[in-house]
Scaffold this active site. Structure first.
Site, PDB file in Angstrom:
ATOM      1  N   PHE A 141       0.849  -1.198   0.000  1.00  0.00           N
ATOM      2  CA  PHE A 141       0.000   0.000   0.000  1.00  0.00           C
ATOM      3  C   PHE A 141       0.878   1.239   0.000  1.00  0.00           C
ATOM      4  CE2 PHE A 141      -2.399   3.481   1.881  1.00  0.00           C
ATOM      5  CZ  PHE A 141      -3.570   3.428   1.128  1.00  0.00           C
ATOM      6  N   ASP A 143       9.100   2.878   1.605  1.00  0.00           N
ATOM      7  CA  ASP A 143       7.919   3.598   2.078  1.00  0.00           C
ATOM      8  C   ASP A 143       7.785   3.327   3.574  1.00  0.00           C
ATOM      9  OD1 ASP A 143       5.406   4.399   2.884  1.00  0.00           O
ATOM     10  OD2 ASP A 143       4.385   3.726   1.061  1.00  0.00           O
ATOM     11  N   LYS A 191       2.593   9.565   8.514  1.00  0.00           N
ATOM     12  CA  LYS A 191       1.818   9.198   9.701  1.00  0.00           C
ATOM     13  C   LYS A 191       2.357   9.683  11.056  1.00  0.00           C
ATOM     14  CE  LYS A 191      -1.048   5.521   7.885  1.00  0.00           C
ATOM     15  NZ  LYS A 191      -0.732   5.123   6.527  1.00  0.00           N
TER      16      LYS A 191
HETATM   17  C1  LIG Z   1      -0.941   5.349   5.182  1.00  0.00           C
HETATM   18  C2  LIG Z   1       0.072   4.963   4.174  1.00  0.00           C
HETATM   19  C3  LIG Z   1       0.231   5.689   2.982  1.00  0.00           C
HETATM   20  C4  LIG Z   1      -0.679   6.813   2.595  1.00  0.00           C
HETATM   21  O1  LIG Z   1      -0.641   7.885   3.481  1.00  0.00           O
HETATM   22  P1  LIG Z   1      -1.806   8.999   3.434  1.00  0.00           P
HETATM   23  O2  LIG Z   1      -1.350  10.022   4.431  1.00  0.00           O
HETATM   24  O3  LIG Z   1      -3.078   8.331   3.793  1.00  0.00           O
HETATM   25  O4  LIG Z   1      -1.831   9.540   2.054  1.00  0.00           O
HETATM   26  C5  LIG Z   1       1.233   5.295   2.125  1.00  0.00           C
HETATM   27  N1  LIG Z   1       2.054   4.266   2.413  1.00  0.00           N
HETATM   28  C6  LIG Z   1       1.932   3.564   3.556  1.00  0.00           C
HETATM   29  C7  LIG Z   1       2.890   2.455   3.834  1.00  0.00           C
HETATM   30  C8  LIG Z   1       0.925   3.878   4.462  1.00  0.00           C
HETATM   31  O5  LIG Z   1       0.787   3.152   5.573  1.00  0.00           O
END
Ligand SMILES: *Cc1c(COP(=O)(O)O)cnc(C)c1O
Length: 408
Positions: free
Chosen positions: A149, A234, A263
């Protein structure tokens, strides 16, 4: 079952029930109607609009690192908003410079920083770096992981390996090839000298808190080094103490070419960051990218308060010890619906033998605990890093009754 506040948490009555009906009417349907209407928080506790108390075991999806209303965050944000809330990127401000330098210090490497407002935007920056780098070198495709994701905007979504949220919005401008997460041989096969970048999470969050096998990230680093593909980690969910280290890649002993954060960094204030190391830090040139709000002084001040507080309160070590207590506590529960627990630090998934995570989430809520059904058979726990041993114990002590209620 009663909550930590002594309530039996019930149906859609009261002030909350009215808000839910208004939400359903006023909002697009993308989130459904969220089950609780929160009003305030203190530490790891939150209260809904009807005064019911919950222990927050999900922290706004690994965002509220310092819990709720932490004095350091309140003070930093209040002081900054009272001084200067916004400059745009036509002008510079001290908090963004201090924060960028601080992140470089924590990383132990002189990366170059771009600030955004969210995770997906941090990944869009990484995506643009990789596209530009790829064009210059004749590299035409990206590699990412199945079930990974990376966000909901089109660039990040094109890298997201979950058909149900991705496919209906394609085709995408970039060719992305998906490989099974954790399979170094499959990655080696997929990445050639025509690959611009490999995007991976150091532990897959939305897939259900899935850590990589031992040695996987070392193999990823080697594959990227030998082919010249950029390695993008990421760390939007995994960083800022979540696994008991500042960054999850530090568990693996490798440095990516690009790191993305969001986050937990702002402790609840919206901020994202994309950090490029070496050549990846200099691909974007003047005029190539931007964001009006990115690196906003209030968000930067919040992030500095988060980092300072994690350091001052020893929250990395705390996340390891209290996280182990939580994992061990869950592992020791003997219940037919529970098959185990996985994850690191304060980032865990309780694994179920049946696809009943949504029911467990609902039963937990009735018992006064906020958890997240991240997968049909996995319940995610990512509480604030400040959660204490007594709070962990109260969850572990109640979890068998929650499971029993679902099983009944
Ligand atoms: C939450 C998340 C995103 C997206 O972040 P948003 O602030 O919701 O756009 C991307 N990559 C990972 C691994 C995430 O957990």
């Amino acid at each position: 079952m009663t909550s930590p506040g002594g309530y039996r948490h019930g149906a859609d009555s009261g002030v909350g029930g009215a808000f839910k009906r208004r939400f359903e009417d006023a909002f697009m349907a993308n989130y459904g109607v969220p089950p609780v209407v929160l009003a305030r928080g203190q530490g790891c506790r939150v209260w809904d609009v009807d005064g019911r108390e919950y222990l927050d075991m999900i922290g706004g999806i690994a965002v509220s690192s310092l819990g709720h209303a932490h004095p350091a965050l309140v003070e930093a944000v209040s002081a900054q908003v009272a001084k200067l809330a916004h400059t745009s990127n036509l002008f510079m401000h001290a908090p963004e410079v201090l924060l960028a330098e601080r992140l470089r210090g924590l990383l132990g490497a002189p990366g170059r920083v771009f600030f955004a407002n969210s995770g997906t935007e941090a990944n869009e920056c990484a995506y643009k770096i990789a596209v530009k780098y790829g064009k210059a070198e004749g590299r035409t495709y990206f590699v990412a992981a199945e079930n990974g994701f990376h966000g909901r905007t089109i660039g990040a979504l094109s890298l997201t390996g979950k058909a149900s949220i991705r496919d209906q919005f394609g085709p995408f401008p970039i060719d992305v090839r998906f490989v099974p997460y954790g399979d170094a041989d499959a990655l080696k096969e997929a990445v050639t000298e025509e690959c611009a970048a490999v995007f991976l999470e150091p532990t897959q969050g939305e897939a259900g808190v899935v850590p990589p096998p031992e040695g996987y990230f070392k193999a990823v680093r080697e594959i990227c080094d030998s082919t010249g593909a950029l390695f993008v980690a990421d760390e939007i969910q995994s960083a800022i103490g979540r696994t008991g280290h500042w960054f999850a890649h530090q568990n693996e002993g490798v440095l990516p070419d690009i790191l993305t954060l969001a986050k937990g960094l702002g402790g609840g204030l919206p901020i994202g960051a994309c950090i490029g190391f070496g050549r990846a830090g200099t691909v974007l040139e003047k005029g190539d990218h931007g964001s009006t709000f990115g690196g906003n002084p209030v968000a930067c001040a919040a992030a500095m308060a988060v980092l300072d507080t994690i350091e001052r309160e020893g929250l990395l070590e705390h996340a390891r010890s209290v996280g182990a207590r939580l994992a061990d506590g869950i592992a020791a529960i003997d219940h037919p619906l529970l098959s185990g627990v996985r994850g690191r630090g304060l980032w865990l998934a309780a694994l179920l033998t049946d696809a009943k995570a949504a029911e467990v989430q609902a039963a937990a809520q009735r018992a006064g605990f906020l958890v997240n059904a991240v997968q049909p058979d996995a319940v995610r726990l990512a509480p604030p890093l400040v959660i204490n041993a007594a709070e962990v114990t109260s969850f572990v002590a109640t979890f068998p009754a929650i499971l029993a209620e679902v099983q009944a």
